[in-house]
Design a protein around this motif. Structure first.
Motif, PDB file in Angstrom:
ATOM      1  N   TYR A 196      11.376  -7.681   2.176  1.00 27.25           N
ATOM      2  CA  TYR A 196      10.597  -6.596   1.587  1.00 27.25           C
ATOM      3  C   TYR A 196      10.488  -5.432   2.573  1.00 27.25           C
ATOM      4  CZ  TYR A 196       6.717  -3.981  -0.380  1.00 27.25           C
ATOM      5  OH  TYR A 196       5.933  -2.984  -0.881  1.00 27.25           O
ATOM      6  N   ILE A 223      12.312  -0.937  -1.684  1.00 30.08           N
ATOM      7  CA  ILE A 223      11.481  -1.138  -2.870  1.00 30.08           C
ATOM      8  C   ILE A 223      10.153  -0.409  -2.732  1.00 30.08           C
ATOM      9  CG2 ILE A 223      10.209  -2.849  -4.223  1.00 30.08           C
ATOM     10  CD1 ILE A 223      12.493  -4.813  -3.514  1.00 30.08           C
ATOM     11  N   HIS A 224       9.489  -0.582  -1.598  1.00 27.82           N
ATOM     12  CA  HIS A 224       8.176   0.040  -1.423  1.00 27.82           C
ATOM     13  C   HIS A 224       8.295   1.568  -1.352  1.00 27.82           C
ATOM     14  CE1 HIS A 224       9.859  -1.091   2.467  1.00 27.82           C
ATOM     15  NE2 HIS A 224       9.273  -0.031   2.963  1.00 27.82           N
ATOM     16  N   SER A 256      13.757  -3.470   2.847  1.00 26.65           N
ATOM     17  CA  SER A 256      14.318  -2.896   1.624  1.00 26.65           C
ATOM     18  C   SER A 256      13.672  -1.546   1.331  1.00 26.65           C
ATOM     19  CB  SER A 256      14.092  -3.847   0.444  1.00 26.65           C
ATOM     20  OG  SER A 256      12.732  -3.843   0.084  1.00 26.65           O
TER      21      SER A 256
END
Length: 91
Positions: free
Chosen positions: A61, A66-67, A64
């Motif tokens: 996470y 994504i956030h 990546s």
């Protein structure tokens, strides 16, 4: 999934194609993740190989985007939502 791996290996053993005393399991990507999980669920496999598996979900996470995309307002939607893509491009 561990049940499926166990069932598959049992079928191979019964067919005489695998040796029950020398079984291994490996996987790549999600298969690697599954392999890492499977060896915690059964003692059937003597060796395991995890190739490019996500074994550190917090690290995945953090590495990546994504956030970052969430912070920019890009949400998970069906591919091809042209309004959202255009809004993202204008930012």
């Amino acid at each position: 999934m561990a049940r499926r791996a166990r069932a598959g290996s049992t079928a191979l053993i019964r067919a005489g194609l695998a040796d029950s005393t020398r079984l291994g399991i490996y996987g790549h990507s999600y298969g690697g993740y599954l392999t890492a999980w499977a060896i915690t669920q059964t003692r059937r496999f003597d060796a395991a190989g995890v190739l490019a598996g996500a074994v550190d979900l917090a690290g995945l996470y953090g590495q990546s985007d994504i956030h970052t995309l969430s912070r920019l307002g890009v949400r998970r939607r069906a591919v091809g939502d042209s309004r959202e893509l255009e809004a993202h491009r204008r930012r």
